[in-house]
Write a protein that holds these residues in place. Structure first.
Motif, PDB file in Angstrom:
ATOM      1  N   SER A  98      52.137  39.717  48.639  1.00 21.46           N
ATOM      2  CA  SER A  98      52.836  38.441  48.803  1.00 21.46           C
ATOM      3  C   SER A  98      52.321  37.071  48.254  1.00 21.46           C
ATOM      4  O   SER A  98      53.129  36.255  48.498  1.00 21.46           O
ATOM      5  CB  SER A  98      52.821  38.269  50.494  1.00 21.46           C
ATOM      6  N   GLY A  99      51.455  37.558  47.380  1.00 15.68           N
ATOM      7  CA  GLY A  99      50.854  36.293  46.608  1.00 15.68           C
ATOM      8  C   GLY A  99      49.305  36.658  46.431  1.00 15.68           C
ATOM      9  O   GLY A  99      48.760  37.447  46.775  1.00 15.68           O
ATOM     10  N   PRO A 100      48.844  35.641  45.438  1.00 18.17           N
ATOM     11  CA  PRO A 100      47.314  35.830  44.914  1.00 18.17           C
ATOM     12  C   PRO A 100      46.540  35.926  46.300  1.00 18.17           C
ATOM     13  O   PRO A 100      46.466  35.046  47.183  1.00 18.17           O
ATOM     14  CB  PRO A 100      47.076  34.657  44.195  1.00 18.17           C
ATOM     15  N   VAL A 101      45.503  36.763  46.355  1.00 19.77           N
ATOM     16  CA  VAL A 101      44.613  36.935  47.393  1.00 19.77           C
ATOM     17  C   VAL A 101      43.566  35.802  47.187  1.00 19.77           C
ATOM     18  O   VAL A 101      42.858  35.573  46.115  1.00 19.77           O
ATOM     19  CB  VAL A 101      43.687  38.208  47.236  1.00 19.77           C
ATOM     20  N   THR A 102      43.405  35.024  48.316  1.00 18.24           N
ATOM     21  CA  THR A 102      42.564  33.739  48.143  1.00 18.24           C
ATOM     22  C   THR A 102      40.869  34.030  48.906  1.00 18.24           C
ATOM     23  O   THR A 102      39.957  33.512  48.887  1.00 18.24           O
ATOM     24  CB  THR A 102      43.066  32.706  48.658  1.00 18.24           C
TER      25      THR A 102
END
Length: 140
Positions: A98-102
């Motif tokens: 669902s998006g870049p892992v932060t």
């Protein structure tokens, strides 16, 4: 080289080697269906997580040492990710999807480890906002 200089050089080398600590990554065997299908077995330490296909997720810093799982506090390691990304791993699957892992949080026992990944801006304090959860065990 004369003997006193050689002895001094050897002692200096021994002190240098003794002051350097080697950090070995833990080998973790994928046990959950999600981990087997997406990450495979991994190597993980305080600096990075390396997935079965060789992809590396580097950590920036340890940002927390506790975490809430299913409403209960646990001892955990919460890391910020140095360069947020959502890599394509095994079988064309993404780590988060669902998006870049932060952020990455890990906790467990002497035999099992859970790893949660997040794509949030704020430091996660619980498993509520994770985008994926993976389970591993230490090899025998």
């Amino acid at each position: 080289m004369n003997r006193p200089v050689l002895i001094a050089a050897c002692l200096g080398f021994a002190l240098l080697v003794g002051a350097t600590s080697i950090v070995l990554a833990d080998t973790l065997v994928a046990t959950s269906t999600t981990a087997m299908a997406i990450t495979g077995d991994v190597e993980m330490d305080d600096f990075s997580m390396v997935f079965a296909d060789g992809t590396r997720l580097d950590f920036d810093e340890l940002v927390g040492d506790s975490f809430v799982v299913d409403g209960e506090p646990v001892n955990a390691s919460v890391y910020s990710v140095a360069a947020p990304m959502d890599p394509v791993l095994l079988n064309g699957n993404r780590l988060c999807g669902s998006g870049p892992v932060t952020y990455v949080a890990s906790w467990g026992s002497d035999s099992d480890v859970a790893v949660a990944v997040f794509d949030t801006q704020d430091i996660p304090g619980s498993d509520a906002d994770m985008c994926a959860l993976y389970y591993y065990t230490y090899p025998n």
